[in-house]
Motif scaffolding. Sequence first.
Motif, PDB file in Angstrom:
ATOM      1  N   PRO A   1      -4.354  12.101   5.553  1.00  0.00           N
ATOM      2  CA  PRO A   1      -5.858  11.704   6.548  1.00  0.00           C
ATOM      3  C   PRO A   1      -6.656  10.925   5.252  1.00  0.00           C
ATOM      4  CG  PRO A   1      -4.544  13.798   5.323  1.00  0.00           C
ATOM      5  CD  PRO A   1      -3.802  12.850   5.369  1.00  0.00           C
ATOM      6  N   TRP A   2      -6.394  10.534   4.321  1.00  0.00           N
ATOM      7  CA  TRP A   2      -7.227  10.098   3.551  1.00  0.00           C
ATOM      8  C   TRP A   2      -7.235   8.617   3.933  1.00  0.00           C
ATOM      9  CZ3 TRP A   2      -2.613  12.281   1.844  1.00  0.00           C
ATOM     10  CH2 TRP A   2      -1.719  10.762   1.495  1.00  0.00           C
ATOM     11  N   VAL A   3      -6.700   7.869   4.787  1.00  0.00           N
ATOM     12  CA  VAL A   3      -5.946   6.730   4.726  1.00  0.00           C
ATOM     13  C   VAL A   3      -6.836   6.896   6.623  1.00  0.00           C
ATOM     14  CG1 VAL A   3      -5.127   4.765   5.287  1.00  0.00           C
ATOM     15  CG2 VAL A   3      -4.027   6.129   3.430  1.00  0.00           C
ATOM     16  N   HIS A   4      -8.023   5.667   6.586  1.00  0.00           N
ATOM     17  CA  HIS A   4      -8.594   5.533   7.796  1.00  0.00           C
ATOM     18  C   HIS A   4      -8.933   3.945   7.783  1.00  0.00           C
ATOM     19  CE1 HIS A   4     -11.887   8.509   7.688  1.00  0.00           C
ATOM     20  NE2 HIS A   4     -10.908   8.177   6.293  1.00  0.00           N
TER      21      HIS A   4
ATOM     22  N   PHE B   1       0.562  -1.094   0.184  1.00  0.00           N
ATOM     23  CA  PHE B   1      -0.245  -0.374   0.134  1.00  0.00           C
ATOM     24  C   PHE B   1       1.294   0.651  -0.144  1.00  0.00           C
ATOM     25  CE2 PHE B   1      -2.638   3.355   1.996  1.00  0.00           C
ATOM     26  CZ  PHE B   1      -3.389   3.747   1.053  1.00  0.00           C
ATOM     27  N   SER B   2       0.455   1.621  -0.919  1.00  0.00           N
ATOM     28  CA  SER B   2       2.052   3.382  -0.528  1.00  0.00           C
ATOM     29  C   SER B   2       0.537   4.607  -2.159  1.00  0.00           C
ATOM     30  CB  SER B   2       2.766   2.940  -1.488  1.00  0.00           C
ATOM     31  OG  SER B   2       3.602   3.799  -2.084  1.00  0.00           O
ATOM     32  N   GLY B   3       0.428   5.192  -0.970  1.00  0.00           N
ATOM     33  CA  GLY B   3       0.207   5.868  -0.949  1.00  0.00           C
ATOM     34  C   GLY B   3      -1.384   6.676  -1.570  1.00  0.00           C
ATOM     35  N   HIS B   4      -1.879   5.941  -2.665  1.00  0.00           N
ATOM     36  CA  HIS B   4      -3.285   5.478  -2.951  1.00  0.00           C
ATOM     37  C   HIS B   4      -3.922   5.049  -3.248  1.00  0.00           C
ATOM     38  CE1 HIS B   4      -5.551  10.339  -1.518  1.00  0.00           C
ATOM     39  NE2 HIS B   4      -3.739  10.275  -2.105  1.00  0.00           N
ATOM     40  N   THR B   5      -2.758   4.100  -3.428  1.00  0.00           N
ATOM     41  CA  THR B   5      -2.913   2.413  -3.877  1.00  0.00           C
ATOM     42  C   THR B   5      -2.950   1.269  -3.897  1.00  0.00           C
ATOM     43  OG1 THR B   5      -2.276   3.602  -6.599  1.00  0.00           O
ATOM     44  CG2 THR B   5      -2.926   1.526  -6.175  1.00  0.00           C
ATOM     45  N   ALA B   6      -3.455   0.085  -3.750  1.00  0.00           N
ATOM     46  CA  ALA B   6      -3.164  -1.157  -2.968  1.00  0.00           C
ATOM     47  C   ALA B   6      -3.130  -1.845  -4.140  1.00  0.00           C
ATOM     48  CB  ALA B   6      -4.647  -0.841  -2.044  1.00  0.00           C
ATOM     49  N   THR B   7      -1.648  -2.397  -3.854  1.00  0.00           N
ATOM     50  CA  THR B   7      -1.545  -3.774  -5.162  1.00  0.00           C
ATOM     51  C   THR B   7      -1.959  -5.120  -4.708  1.00  0.00           C
ATOM     52  OG1 THR B   7      -0.150  -2.109  -5.845  1.00  0.00           O
ATOM     53  CG2 THR B   7       0.145  -4.198  -7.056  1.00  0.00           C
TER      54      THR B   7
END
Length: 450
Positions: free
Chosen positions: A358-361, A210-216
Amino acid sequence: MLLQNWWYTTLIGTKRSIQPPLKDDRRCDVLVIGGGAAGLAAASRLAGSGKKVVLVEKNICGGSSTGKSAGFLTPDSELELSQLVRRFGVQGAKDLWDVPVRGISLMLDMMKSGGFDCDLQKQDSLFLGKGPKGFKAVEEEAESRRTLGYGSRVYEGSELGSVLGSVGYSSAIRYEGTYGVDGLRYAQGLKGALLDKGVEVYESSEVLKFSGHTATTHMGSVTADQVVFCADKLSPALSPYSWNVYHEQTFLSITEPLSEREQRSLFPQQPLQCWDSDLVYSYFRLTGAKRLLLGGGSLLTTYAKNDATTARVIDHVIGGFRHMFPNLGGVKFTQYWMGRIDMTRDLLPTVLREPRAPWVHHVLGCVGLPWATFCGDFAARQVLAEKETGDEKYYAYFDAERKFLVPIWLERAIGKRLAFPINNAWAKYYQRDVRHGHPSSASPWAAASP
Ligand SMILES: Cc1cc2nc3c(=O)[nH]c(=O)nc-3n(C[C@H](O)[C@H](O)[C@H](O)COP(=O)(O)OP(=O)(O)OC[C@H]3O[C@@H](n4cnc5c(N)ncnc54)[C@H](O)[C@@H]3O)c2cc1C
């Protein structure tokens, strides 16, 4: 006895098929990682919002704790009301007891609106005292319930025979508003309801990076504006909060369906869901098919580093049950399985928005299906900025930086394995912290509202 999770058998013949894994690169508004009670509740709340929602699950939905659980839907998941009163005062206890009560209510609503069958059984809770210590624990529970204005009925040992076929317990307290459920069918049913609402669900899709806004995952990726982590047994590579979570191992077993006589011998009036006052407690209830579900563990395996798969532990639990219920000596246990419950040092969940992203909960360490459901829904409401009145009071309880007896710096020196039971026992039996329960202006949500 066969080492196998019984609930998998109950999926045979259900309509919904397992969803294929993620195989390409997707974009969406909100990504939910993990399809247990928490992730499914989060996705369910998000599904009605008009946002494009994707859920990725490493196993099948419910494939970890949710689908291994005994399915007791009671507010008392490890945290007795009297412990909450001692730890957080009367108002704090009320606020926190309300969390699983609302979780149960959310679960019932989702079952109803989704129209799926998950063997829901209305079963009152019966907390059983063992010996003089157990008698005291029941008294304390009764006193706390009276203080908070919650109804209950206390049975002296001699009166218990009317509701339970054992003379081995010193007393008990019974209360209603609780249920039994097949957690795996619940998760799979809810998955079906999410698919109907347009949520994309990918099973067999483990997030590896998981990095930035992307989950691989191993075959694809999802890029999302907001992400809700509801995965269990997290590695430090995936979550900065993995250090916050510990695991406690518990065992379950199930019998052939009981005969009418055996059912009446166990519960002379009606089926109840029961657990006792031992430190590593035993718990039992009947499923809809009248199979007896019996769980428990041992002090050694509860905190053990590695999974113990031996039948010895559950054999011991079964032996204890037979001792308390001599009339059920002939009941045959056919399967057993075990699982590790994620939890935090003080048994309260950690639910927060990452201060630097703050976009990650994150929803971590929820003990119990009702707690997980409330917390998943809570996090989704923060994503949607649909806060309900009173949400703020939970920020301090759910904060990752809350106070523990063994602080993190000391834990690094003595090791997690030792620090966990100490913190755990401190929270359960000694903590007194009535300062909580007040809105915290330092909460990550207050600081970073969307
Ligand atoms: C044997 C047993 C009995 C229990 N009995 C009860 C009971 O009677 N009543 C009760 O209320 N609670 C019970 N519990 C506890 C309860 O099951 C849990 O507290 C609850 O299910 C937690 O839900 P969750 O969604 O937080 O976690 P989980 O159900 O563990 O869900 C997390 C999900 O994330 C997925 N995941 C993990 N890593 C990744 C990744 N990298 N990428 C994608 N997905 C990932 C997992 O596969 C899993 O499905 C029991 C637990 C066990 C093990």
